[in-house]
Design a protein around this motif. Structure first.
Motif, PDB file in Angstrom:
ATOM      1  N   ARG A  55      -2.116   3.626   7.770  1.00 37.13           N
ATOM      2  CA  ARG A  55      -0.846   3.511   7.042  1.00 37.13           C
ATOM      3  C   ARG A  55      -0.628   4.659   6.055  1.00 37.13           C
ATOM      4  NH1 ARG A  55      -1.239  -2.394   4.628  1.00 37.13           N
ATOM      5  NH2 ARG A  55       0.809  -1.877   3.764  1.00 37.13           N
ATOM      6  N   GLY A  56      -1.645   5.527   5.901  1.00 39.57           N
ATOM      7  CA  GLY A  56      -1.436   6.684   5.045  1.00 39.57           C
ATOM      8  C   GLY A  56      -2.464   6.936   3.977  1.00 39.57           C
ATOM      9  N   ALA A  57      -3.421   6.029   3.782  1.00 42.36           N
ATOM     10  CA  ALA A  57      -4.501   6.304   2.837  1.00 42.36           C
ATOM     11  C   ALA A  57      -5.356   7.450   3.376  1.00 42.36           C
ATOM     12  CB  ALA A  57      -5.354   5.059   2.622  1.00 42.36           C
ATOM     13  N   MET A  58      -6.056   8.151   2.488  1.00 47.64           N
ATOM     14  CA  MET A  58      -6.781   9.347   2.905  1.00 47.64           C
ATOM     15  C   MET A  58      -8.042   9.037   3.706  1.00 47.64           C
ATOM     16  SD  MET A  58      -8.210  12.488   0.581  1.00 47.64           S
ATOM     17  CE  MET A  58      -9.771  11.695   0.190  1.00 47.64           C
ATOM     18  N   LEU A 107       0.802  -1.221   0.000  1.00 47.54           N
ATOM     19  CA  LEU A 107       0.000   0.000   0.000  1.00 47.54           C
ATOM     20  C   LEU A 107       0.835   1.272   0.000  1.00 47.54           C
ATOM     21  CD1 LEU A 107      -2.893   1.225   0.246  1.00 47.54           C
ATOM     22  CD2 LEU A 107      -2.498   1.240   2.723  1.00 47.54           C
ATOM     23  N   GLU A 108       1.950   1.272   0.722  1.00 45.58           N
ATOM     24  CA  GLU A 108       2.744   2.493   0.837  1.00 45.58           C
ATOM     25  C   GLU A 108       3.192   3.033  -0.518  1.00 45.58           C
ATOM     26  OE1 GLU A 108       2.329   0.972   4.777  1.00 45.58           O
ATOM     27  OE2 GLU A 108       2.906  -0.019   2.913  1.00 45.58           O
ATOM     28  N   SER A 109       3.421   2.149  -1.468  1.00 39.65           N
ATOM     29  CA  SER A 109       3.841   2.605  -2.793  1.00 39.65           C
ATOM     30  C   SER A 109       2.711   3.345  -3.505  1.00 39.65           C
ATOM     31  CB  SER A 109       4.327   1.424  -3.646  1.00 39.65           C
ATOM     32  OG  SER A 109       3.293   0.480  -3.867  1.00 39.65           O
ATOM     33  N   VAL A 110       1.471   2.924  -3.285  1.00 39.05           N
ATOM     34  CA  VAL A 110       0.320   3.616  -3.870  1.00 39.05           C
ATOM     35  C   VAL A 110       0.142   4.977  -3.206  1.00 39.05           C
ATOM     36  CG1 VAL A 110      -2.162   3.503  -4.337  1.00 39.05           C
ATOM     37  CG2 VAL A 110      -0.800   1.400  -4.323  1.00 39.05           C
ATOM     38  N   ILE A 111       0.278   5.011  -1.896  1.00 36.52           N
ATOM     39  CA  ILE A 111       0.134   6.267  -1.159  1.00 36.52           C
ATOM     40  C   ILE A 111       1.156   7.289  -1.635  1.00 36.52           C
ATOM     41  CG2 ILE A 111       0.394   7.323   1.125  1.00 36.52           C
ATOM     42  CD1 ILE A 111      -0.748   4.608   2.224  1.00 36.52           C
ATOM     43  N   GLN A 112       2.376   6.847  -1.886  1.00 33.76           N
ATOM     44  CA  GLN A 112       3.412   7.772  -2.343  1.00 33.76           C
ATOM     45  C   GLN A 112       3.056   8.358  -3.705  1.00 33.76           C
ATOM     46  OE1 GLN A 112       6.073   8.662  -0.275  1.00 33.76           O
ATOM     47  NE2 GLN A 112       6.055  10.312  -1.805  1.00 33.76           N
ATOM     48  N   VAL A 113       2.497   7.524  -4.571  1.00 29.37           N
ATOM     49  CA  VAL A 113       2.047   8.017  -5.884  1.00 29.37           C
ATOM     50  C   VAL A 113       0.945   9.056  -5.693  1.00 29.37           C
ATOM     51  CG1 VAL A 113       0.860   7.377  -8.026  1.00 29.37           C
ATOM     52  CG2 VAL A 113       2.716   5.942  -7.151  1.00 29.37           C
ATOM     53  N   GLY A 114       0.038   8.805  -4.752  1.00 28.66           N
ATOM     54  CA  GLY A 114      -1.035   9.756  -4.484  1.00 28.66           C
ATOM     55  C   GLY A 114      -0.514  11.095  -3.984  1.00 28.66           C
ATOM     56  N   ILE A 115       0.466  11.048  -3.102  1.00 25.48           N
ATOM     57  CA  ILE A 115       1.051  12.278  -2.558  1.00 25.48           C
ATOM     58  C   ILE A 115       1.829  13.027  -3.636  1.00 25.48           C
ATOM     59  CG2 ILE A 115       2.789  13.173  -0.953  1.00 25.48           C
ATOM     60  CD1 ILE A 115       1.925  10.911   0.977  1.00 25.48           C
ATOM     61  N   ASP A 116       2.626  12.303  -4.383  1.00 29.36           N
ATOM     62  CA  ASP A 116       3.470  12.947  -5.402  1.00 29.36           C
ATOM     63  C   ASP A 116       2.647  13.613  -6.499  1.00 29.36           C
ATOM     64  OD1 ASP A 116       5.681  12.080  -4.022  1.00 29.36           O
ATOM     65  OD2 ASP A 116       6.090  10.368  -5.346  1.00 29.36           O
ATOM     66  N   ASN A 117       1.461  13.048  -6.773  1.00 31.42           N
ATOM     67  CA  ASN A 117       0.666  13.536  -7.907  1.00 31.42           C
ATOM     68  C   ASN A 117      -0.669  14.155  -7.497  1.00 31.42           C
ATOM     69  OD1 ASN A 117       2.248  12.379 -10.418  1.00 31.42           O
ATOM     70  ND2 ASN A 117       2.216  10.747  -8.872  1.00 31.42           N
ATOM     71  N   LYS A 118      -0.828  14.362  -6.186  1.00 29.58           N
ATOM     72  CA  LYS A 118      -2.064  14.963  -5.654  1.00 29.58           C
ATOM     73  C   LYS A 118      -3.309  14.204  -6.117  1.00 29.58           C
ATOM     74  CE  LYS A 118      -0.088  18.297  -3.361  1.00 29.58           C
ATOM     75  NZ  LYS A 118       1.277  17.731  -3.381  1.00 29.58           N
ATOM     76  N   VAL A 119      -3.246  12.897  -5.964  1.00 29.68           N
ATOM     77  CA  VAL A 119      -4.385  12.025  -6.278  1.00 29.68           C
ATOM     78  C   VAL A 119      -4.859  11.387  -4.970  1.00 29.68           C
ATOM     79  CG1 VAL A 119      -5.198   9.995  -7.533  1.00 29.68           C
ATOM     80  CG2 VAL A 119      -3.507  11.522  -8.579  1.00 29.68           C
ATOM     81  N   PRO A 120      -6.070  11.653  -4.515  1.00 28.17           N
ATOM     82  CA  PRO A 120      -6.542  11.073  -3.252  1.00 28.17           C
ATOM     83  C   PRO A 120      -6.671   9.557  -3.336  1.00 28.17           C
ATOM     84  CG  PRO A 120      -8.310  12.242  -4.371  1.00 28.17           C
ATOM     85  CD  PRO A 120      -7.059  12.565  -5.119  1.00 28.17           C
ATOM     86  N   ILE A 121      -6.263   8.886  -2.260  1.00 28.73           N
ATOM     87  CA  ILE A 121      -6.310   7.424  -2.197  1.00 28.73           C
ATOM     88  C   ILE A 121      -7.367   7.000  -1.187  1.00 28.73           C
ATOM     89  CG2 ILE A 121      -5.007   5.304  -1.811  1.00 28.73           C
ATOM     90  CD1 ILE A 121      -3.943   7.002  -4.144  1.00 28.73           C
ATOM     91  N   TYR A 122      -8.410   6.331  -1.656  1.00 30.31           N
ATOM     92  CA  TYR A 122      -9.453   5.770  -0.808  1.00 30.31           C
ATOM     93  C   TYR A 122      -9.208   4.268  -0.662  1.00 30.31           C
ATOM     94  CZ  TYR A 122     -12.145  10.074  -1.570  1.00 30.31           C
ATOM     95  OH  TYR A 122     -12.570  11.385  -1.617  1.00 30.31           O
ATOM     96  N   VAL A 123      -9.582   3.720   0.490  1.00 30.96           N
ATOM     97  CA  VAL A 123      -9.368   2.289   0.725  1.00 30.96           C
ATOM     98  C   VAL A 123     -10.628   1.643   1.277  1.00 30.96           C
ATOM     99  CG1 VAL A 123      -6.863   2.374   1.039  1.00 30.96           C
ATOM    100  CG2 VAL A 123      -8.357   2.866   2.979  1.00 30.96           C
TER     101      VAL A 123
END
Length: 332
Positions: free
Chosen positions: A262-265, A238-254
């Protein structure tokens, strides 16, 4: 974590078969005159917080009933480390050890166990679609020696949350392992319900945890938000997806609340520890002599809303006050 050595398991299983052929049978429980000891073998497809919480809930429920690991309970647990072939090896090993009950956490481990455990009860936990996974033929009357607890996600309510927090989202990305039957069922349901709301679902698949980051990056520029279902492969990375979300300002829902920590929005789901406690109750029924086939498959009804305010800010989202007021837990 208990490491599983395929070669060792093969040798052990072969030896057991030889001994059984000579008339020797391994006892399913060791006991003294006062406290007969039950034997519960637990197989888990991979380690991540939700499945670990499920396992802990099972163990705690058994302990609360007086079955304590190492005392009145023989408890054995192994992880397949995300490998279905290893899950099959674990299932065969457990069958050779003849426990009173096999508990299988997540769909691949449940499928592997049901395929080989002909005469041993199998109680599954955290399985999204028991019918689609061909674990049972009927949820109310499973039949045979199989039953358990399903963790079918409340997709409609999760979509409500996504649209309340980010109403401008029109294209929703989803990352899943196409080899996991539960994930395929979830994504099919997601697409049906999203279409009713005018949302387009954009899929990205990853069959290994090492592929998850690449799949997440492939959605950048194509979607306004990403949804992660209860997919063991994706959640384990999951952390790799969260980093993509932060880097590209894409919200991550789980689809699980543990992933919010762990860092999802945001995540709306049930507590997987509660899934474990409910599974433990079913295990106790079977240990007391009830036929698993007569026990209906259970579902979890109580939902919790977790919001990670820090992650929301990092992903360029301001959480509405209406959502914050409903949150069971806010992570800052």
């Amino acid at each position: 974590m208990i490491e599983f050595n395929v070669r060792s398991a093969f040798i052990a299983t072969t030896l057991i078969s030889i001994l059984l052929g000579c008339g020797w049978r391994q006892s399913s429980s060791t006991s003294d005159s006062k406290n007969p000891q039950k034997f519960v073998a637990v197989t888990q497809i991979v380690e991540h917080p939700s499945l670990d919480a499920t396992r802990k809930g099972i163990q705690d429920e058994l302990a609360a009933a007086g079955l304590k690991a190492g005392e009145t309970l023989k408890w054995e647990w192994e992880s397949a480390q995300g490998n279905p072939s290893t899950a099959t090896q674990i299932a065969n090993k457990f069958v050779g050890e003849n426990p009173d009950v096999i508990v299988a956490i997540a769909t691949p481990s449940a499928q592997a166990s049901v395929a080989v455990a002909r005469n041993i009860p199998v109680i599954f936990a955290a399985v999204t679609d028991p019918l689609g996974a061909k674990l049972v033929n009927n949820l109310e009357k499973p039949g045979g020696l199989v039953t358990g607890v399903t963790d079918l996600s409340p997709i409609n309510k999760q979509l409500d949350l996504i649209q309340e927090i980010t109403p401008t989202v029109k294209r929703l990305g989803v990352i899943y392992n196409g080899g996991e039957a539960n994930s395929v069922s979830l994504v099919d349901f997601l697409k049906i319900e999203a279409t009713k709301r005018g949302l387009t679902v954009v899929e990205a698949t990853a069959n290994r945890s090492s592929d998850v980051a690449t799949s997440a990056r492939s959605l950048v520029g194509k979607v306004e938000a990403i949804y992660i279902p209860t997919d063991n492969t994706i959640v384990s990375a999951l952390e790799s997806v969260i980093q993509v979300g932060i880097d590209n300002k894409v919200p991550i829902y789980v689809a699980d609340t543990d992933s919010v920590k762990r860092g999802a929005m945001a995540g709306l789901s049930f507590n997987y520890y509660d899934v474990g406690r409910q599974t433990g109750k079913v295990v106790l029924q079977v240990l007391k002599g009830e036929n698993p086939g007569n026990i209906p498959v259970k579902s979890v009804e109580k939902l919790q809303l977790f919001i990670n305010i820090k992650s929301a800010t990092a992903m360029g989202v301001k959480i509405p006050e209406s959502v914050l007021r409903k949150a069971d837990e806010k992570i800052e």
